[in-house]
Design an enzyme around this catalytic site. Structure first.
Site, PDB file in Angstrom:
ATOM      1  N   SER A 127       0.853  -1.185   0.000  1.00  0.00           N
ATOM      2  CA  SER A 127       0.000   0.000   0.000  1.00  0.00           C
ATOM      3  C   SER A 127       0.890   1.238   0.000  1.00  0.00           C
ATOM      4  CB  SER A 127      -0.889   0.009   1.246  1.00  0.00           C
ATOM      5  OG  SER A 127      -0.111   0.380   2.371  1.00  0.00           O
ATOM      6  N   LYS A 128       0.242   2.377  -0.060  1.00  0.00           N
ATOM      7  CA  LYS A 128       0.932   3.675  -0.080  1.00  0.00           C
ATOM      8  C   LYS A 128       1.982   3.798   1.027  1.00  0.00           C
ATOM      9  CE  LYS A 128      -0.266   6.607  -3.294  1.00  0.00           C
ATOM     10  NZ  LYS A 128       0.883   6.332  -4.153  1.00  0.00           N
ATOM     11  N   ARG A 129       1.684   3.171   2.168  1.00  0.00           N
ATOM     12  CA  ARG A 129       2.617   3.245   3.299  1.00  0.00           C
ATOM     13  C   ARG A 129       4.007   2.761   2.910  1.00  0.00           C
ATOM     14  NH1 ARG A 129       2.064  -0.547   6.776  1.00  0.00           N
ATOM     15  NH2 ARG A 129       0.495  -1.627   5.540  1.00  0.00           N
ATOM     16  N   GLY A 179       5.456   3.234   0.093  1.00  0.00           N
ATOM     17  CA  GLY A 179       6.098   4.072  -0.926  1.00  0.00           C
ATOM     18  C   GLY A 179       5.247   4.094  -2.186  1.00  0.00           C
ATOM     19  N   GLU A 200       4.197   6.813 -10.924  1.00  0.00           N
ATOM     20  CA  GLU A 200       5.220   7.378 -10.032  1.00  0.00           C
ATOM     21  C   GLU A 200       6.603   6.849 -10.399  1.00  0.00           C
ATOM     22  OE1 GLU A 200       3.796   7.815  -5.617  1.00  0.00           O
ATOM     23  OE2 GLU A 200       2.529   6.301  -6.586  1.00  0.00           O
TER      24      GLU A 200
END
Ligand code: GLU
Length: 481
Positions: free
Chosen positions: A251-253, A255, A261
């Protein structure tokens, strides 16, 4: 029959690495077997889908080189490839299922269903649709249809058991008693995911469904739909999840999770492809670095492992460097043309009279580049007329007592050399250092800073050769006494 596979993203977010890997596996499988790779946009969740997300997904797929044979932009025999443009097909399929008795109209109001569910839950039991509407007589149905009462279409789940074989998970059996009569067409005329995905996979003649593990629990319902439609059930291959280094779902946590991106961060698409391919798939053996063509040659669905894969961004960095090393200089030059131009370092002669020379410069800089763009500023000492000096390096290596005199002697040697061929130049520097009673390092460091402006560079003597004698002499002169 060559396979027909599809990637079917819901455009409710950008293309994330898990989706990209699913797309890649489908693409590799199609390319490996001379099959067809279809891109279908599952945009029936109108509220959460957006045109922005669609174009983001298409552009990330294009960046990765995952070209589709049928789908948005290219069309194909089963166009349109956006589900919101195929609503008639789902409505017709639902009507056929009602006609054949495999599905029925459900007039239950959402608030009544919610109340029943809440009551069951309060009593501590799970609730499944109680088939209130299955018993309506044909006359009653006709009357309610005539009155245009809002209604959904529910699939009638027959008793018994069903099995399917997953190419990754093996044989999967499920008892139907835990599956409620699920809605296939909502009262607003929109299909649920199960209906649209099966209608499309049948119509598009999909032979293998390769998708994320999160859909494994949906497969029994879909198998029932295939059976009710009298359609051939495709092979399924559910690909395990991608986890972060802490073994939690990526997940975003952890990175960056969207492909866009990584594109912005200047990773090579080749590296991303190589990295994603090995997340949950293994060709066997020790080789890790693969070109796209090698992956196509080696890919098999049974190389997909049942275990979850861990996303390790250091490994991605390593792949990136490996792929930079494999890129020929002229390819690098082409990719970097806009950036080199923006940095004011472009010369048209790079592709003509200076091609050899700039090729050697790039070869020299390549091993030190973590990202391809690192090569651009590193070109400056070779290409620009004016060197930008790092003050700390100048203070440390040039503004030191005696150095100006040493450089002056070194300048004379350099001017007397026929060329700056690396071995001969190095030998000459060592002879001079010995004659002046100093360590060669004093001259090496001073020369590097005077010529490159920095205290680090690739091998100094290769650098000097490529910067060229006249420019080296000119830069030494600036610091000689
Ligand atoms: N649209 C679904 C998703 O994005 C994929 C459906 C499928 O592959 O069957 O999760």
């Amino acid at each position: 029959m060559p396979p027909r596979v599809r990637f079917a993203p819901s455009p409710t977010g950008y293309l994330h690495v898990g989706g990209a890997r699913t797309a890649l596996f489908n693409w590799l499988y199609a390319r490996r077997h001379g099959g067809t790779f279809i891109l279908r946009i599952e945009d029936t969740d109108v509220e959460r889908s957006s045109a922005d997300m669609i174009s983001g997904i298409l552009s990330s797929m294009t960046w990765l080189g995952l070209t589709w044979d049928e789908g948005p932009g290219v069309g194909g025999p089963h166009a349109p490839y956006f589900q919101t443009e195929r609503l008639d097909k789902y409505r017709a399929a639902a009507a056929r299922l009602v006609e054949s008795g495999a599905a029925y109209y459900c007039y239950c109001r959402p608030e009544d269903l919610a109340a029943k569910r809440a009551a069951a839950e309060a009593a501590g039991s799970a609730w499944m649709y109680d088939r209130t509407c299955v018993v309506l007589s044909p006359e009653e149905v006709a009357a309610r249809e005539g009155a245009r009462e809002p209604r959904a279409v529910r699939f009638f789940v027959p008793a018994g058991g069903t099995t399917f074989t997953d190419l990754v998970r093996g044989h999967i059996a499920f008892a139907r008693e835990h599956i409620e009569d699920f809605v296939i067409l909502r009262s607003d005329g929109y299909p649920t995911y199960h209906l649209s995905v099966v209608v499309d996979d049948v119509e598009m003649e999909i032979t293998q469904v390769v998708r994320g593990d999160d859909h494994i629990s949906n497969t029994p319902k879909q198998v029932l739909l295939y059976e009710a439609m009298g359609a051939t059930i495709p092979d399924f291959a559910h690909v395990p999840l991608i986890l972060g280094p802490d073994k939690k779902r990526l997940s975003k946590r952890h990175g960056a999770t969207s492909v866009g991106e990584y594109e912005t961060q200047d990773y090579l698409p080749e590296a991303m492809i190589n990295f994603l391919a090995l997340l949950g798939w293994s060709p066997g053996g020790n080789q890790e670095v693969f070109s796209r063509e090698e992956l196509v040659e080696r890919f098999t669905l049974d190389g997909i492992s049942g275990g979850n894969a861990v996303f390790n961004s250091e490994k991605l960095d390593w792949f990136n460097q490996q792929h930079i090393m494999r890129l020929p200089a002229d390819d690098i030059l082409r990719r970097l043309t806009p950036a080199i131009t923006a940095a004011g370092l472009w010369r048209d002669s790079f592709f003509t009279t200076d091609a050899d020379w700039i090729g050697k410069v790039i070869e020299l800089l390549k091993p030190r580049a973590r990202k391809l763009g690192d090569i651009v500023p590193a070109l400056a000492p070779f290409v620009a007329d004016i060197v930008v000096y790092d003050e700390a390096a100048v203070t440390k290596h040039l503004k030191v007592a005696g150095v100006a005199a040493h450089l002056s002697a070194w300048l004379q040697v350099v001017e007397g050399l026929p060329s700056l061929e690396p071995a001969a130049t190095e030998a000459a520097l060592r002879v001079l250092a010995a004659a002046r009673g100093i360590k060669p390092g004093v001259l090496i460091h001073a020369t590097r800073v005077a010529v490159v402006g920095q205290s680090v560079s690739p091998g100094l003597f290769e650098v000097l050769d490529l910067v060229g004698r006249d420019r080296v002499a000119e830069r030494l002169r600036a610091y000689a006494s």
